[in-house]
Design an enzyme around this catalytic site. Sequence first.
Site, mmCIF file in Angstrom:
data_model
loop_
_atom_site.group_PDB
_atom_site.id
_atom_site.type_symbol
_atom_site.label_atom_id
_atom_site.label_comp_id
_atom_site.label_asym_id
_atom_site.label_seq_id
_atom_site.Cartn_x
_atom_site.Cartn_y
_atom_site.Cartn_z
ATOM 1 N N ASP A 65 75.429 33.878 40.696
ATOM 2 C CA ASP A 65 74.806 33.088 41.759
ATOM 3 C C ASP A 65 75.753 32.021 42.294
ATOM 4 O O ASP A 65 76.017 31.946 43.498
ATOM 5 C CB ASP A 65 73.522 32.424 41.250
ATOM 6 C CG ASP A 65 72.482 33.423 40.811
ATOM 7 O OD1 ASP A 65 72.624 34.610 41.143
ATOM 8 O OD2 ASP A 65 71.531 33.021 40.118
ATOM 9 N N LYS B 51 67.971 38.689 43.089
ATOM 10 C CA LYS B 51 69.197 38.756 42.287
ATOM 11 C C LYS B 51 70.043 39.972 42.649
ATOM 12 O O LYS B 51 71.273 39.859 42.777
ATOM 13 C CB LYS B 51 68.829 38.814 40.801
ATOM 14 C CG LYS B 51 70.006 38.657 39.854
ATOM 15 C CD LYS B 51 70.410 37.209 39.749
ATOM 16 C CE LYS B 51 71.390 36.982 38.617
ATOM 17 N NZ LYS B 51 71.672 35.560 38.389
ATOM 18 N N HIS C 184 49.532 51.305 42.298
ATOM 19 C CA HIS C 184 50.655 50.396 42.588
ATOM 20 C C HIS C 184 51.891 51.217 42.955
ATOM 21 O O HIS C 184 52.644 51.642 42.067
ATOM 22 C CB HIS C 184 50.946 49.511 41.376
ATOM 23 C CG HIS C 184 49.923 48.457 41.144
ATOM 24 N ND1 HIS C 184 49.950 47.237 41.775
ATOM 25 C CD2 HIS C 184 48.814 48.456 40.353
ATOM 26 C CE1 HIS C 184 48.913 46.514 41.385
ATOM 27 N NE2 HIS C 184 48.201 47.231 40.533
ATOM 28 N N GLY D 23 45.752 41.855 42.271
ATOM 29 C CA GLY D 23 45.354 40.582 41.693
ATOM 30 C C GLY D 23 44.407 40.800 40.535
ATOM 31 O O GLY D 23 43.844 41.884 40.376
ATOM 32 N N CYS E 29 45.635 47.928 45.492
ATOM 33 C CA CYS E 29 44.738 47.636 44.378
ATOM 34 C C CYS E 29 43.684 46.598 44.806
ATOM 35 O O CYS E 29 42.791 46.915 45.586
ATOM 36 C CB CYS E 29 45.539 47.178 43.163
ATOM 37 S SG CYS E 29 44.619 47.320 41.602
ATOM 38 N N TYR E 30 43.779 45.350 44.343
ATOM 39 C CA TYR E 30 42.831 44.325 44.780
ATOM 40 C C TYR E 30 42.850 44.187 46.297
ATOM 41 O O TYR E 30 41.811 43.973 46.931
ATOM 42 C CB TYR E 30 43.174 42.982 44.129
ATOM 43 C CG TYR E 30 42.263 41.842 44.548
ATOM 44 C CD1 TYR E 30 41.071 41.596 43.865
ATOM 45 C CD2 TYR E 30 42.589 41.024 45.632
ATOM 46 C CE1 TYR E 30 40.233 40.560 44.261
ATOM 47 C CE2 TYR E 30 41.762 39.995 46.032
ATOM 48 C CZ TYR E 30 40.575 39.767 45.347
ATOM 49 O OH TYR E 30 39.738 38.744 45.745
ATOM 50 N N GLU F 113 54.608 50.214 44.127
ATOM 51 C CA GLU F 113 55.844 49.451 43.975
ATOM 52 C C GLU F 113 56.477 49.575 42.604
ATOM 53 O O GLU F 113 57.666 49.273 42.430
ATOM 54 C CB GLU F 113 55.591 47.962 44.279
ATOM 55 C CG GLU F 113 54.733 47.225 43.262
ATOM 56 C CD GLU F 113 53.227 47.348 43.489
ATOM 57 O OE1 GLU F 113 52.466 46.568 42.907
ATOM 58 O OE2 GLU F 113 52.836 48.249 44.267
#
Length: 541
Positions: free
Chosen positions: A249, A397, A191, A77, A104-105, A193
């Site tokens: 979609d 997606k 991070h 954040g 992180c945060y 990710e």
Amino acid sequence: MNTAVTLPTTQQTPQAEQNLGQINRPMIAILDFGSQYSELIARRIRETQVYSEVLSYRTTAAQLRQLNPKGIILSGGPNSVYDNRAPHCDPEIWHLGIPILGVCYGMQLMVNQLGGEVARSDRGEYGKAALFIDDPTDLFTNVDDGSTMWMSHGDSVKQMPPGFELLAHTDNTPCAAIANHQKKLYGVQFHPEVVHSIGGLPLIRNFVYHICKCEPTWTTSAFVEESIREIRAKVGNKRVLLALSGGVDSSTLAFLLHKAIGDQLTCVFIDQGFMRKYEPERLVKLFQEQFHISVEYVNARDSFLKALAGVTDPEEKRRIIGHEFIHTFEEASKKFGPFDYLAQGTLYPDVIESADTNVDPQTGERVAVKIKSHHNVGGLPKDLRFKLVEPLRKLFKDEVRKVGRSIGLPEEIVNRHPFPGPGLAIRVIGEVTAERLNILRDADLIVRQEINQRGLYHDYWQAFAVLLPIRSVGVMGDQRTYAYPVVLRIVTSEDGMTADWARVPYDVLEVMSNRIVNEVKGVNRVAFDITSKPPGTIEWE
């Protein structure tokens, strides 16, 4: 181009999010503290075939206990934990007995609330950094010492809370990863990710599998089976309406619904005249003749063109196209109806952004009140009310593509380049006319033909032509010409949020240019857009 209907964007509430968690499978809950990477954390976890949900940081310990996640991740954040207005989680979360990973945060919040100290660093750390592992077990099993990790912080842990020990450090950050093994509380300052963190995915797998003891149950086949059961139970013998656009979609949704309820589904395809060459005919034929899915074709080209006459402002174009679509869709729903349900291609990122605030007071069902804002069309009339069927609302997606492929959707649709809701109307810069649309359609077809013939289609995120509303001087056959220029826009990207211009081979560009100038009447010049995003956008309008 997806013309599905969705709710307006509103601030999340834990109550709304509770509706997402009623799912009978192992899951990881992600508490979002405003990180730009929260959705990415969820996607990375799902890549391990474990279900995940993004929830507000305001979600209470009692609500989490009800959801019964196998693990909790606290996102990053933009705030500093010691600021008065910084977001904090329910302190009872630390006592749930559920493994927690702070990122992180999230790590700094863990330290701050459990008795440690976080303060401003003498030196911030941003970008790539080598991570040196002090404890290669548990969270860092199979993560190489010296792995590159992505840092983005100006604060650091100055003192660990009682019961914590050091797991890893960098040259600038003494406490880059910490843990209380007994309570299964872990924190990483980087991070894991993001794609730049080389050892990030193994670390996430360690947390999901070894620490949280999750099983890989989030599979495409399991989702399809569960969705079919839910659709049949919800719809019963009622009729369902779907606005089919030909994008991945709405096409995946059409296939899934047809698999569940057969002829109870009616698809309406509104041809507003802004699709690429041969696409409307190909789409209707494909669904009706090859897949035996009912599609009602509505030719609205003249009404859309008439509505756009003289309009040059991009936002006004979008507004008019949205208004005209809604009017046409409303008429179609009355003509082919009545319908009890409206199917919409809501995806999980839409759910994260929207709270379930639009509910029919009598039935408790969500009702359609607005077309997806990111497809640039306006709201439905208040008296056009349907109950919603949203089978894809748990998916990202890339997961939709996997589902589409698994239930037989052709590759030409599964891997179709993104196409804007307003279609070619925003690739004809300035006023949209039938002549300009036809010129652009012909040029765009050549671009697609050339990259397809060379096997380059899947190398690019998008590849298309843009028609400019000016004319330039040229020479053809010893005669002076005064015709339109066409701009080629070909980009590479991972998610469309950022993009770079594609390094298309010169010989391919040469063939495209020669063919467009020679085969497309009204064009005498071809340019190539070499602007990245940012500062530019992928589309020109």
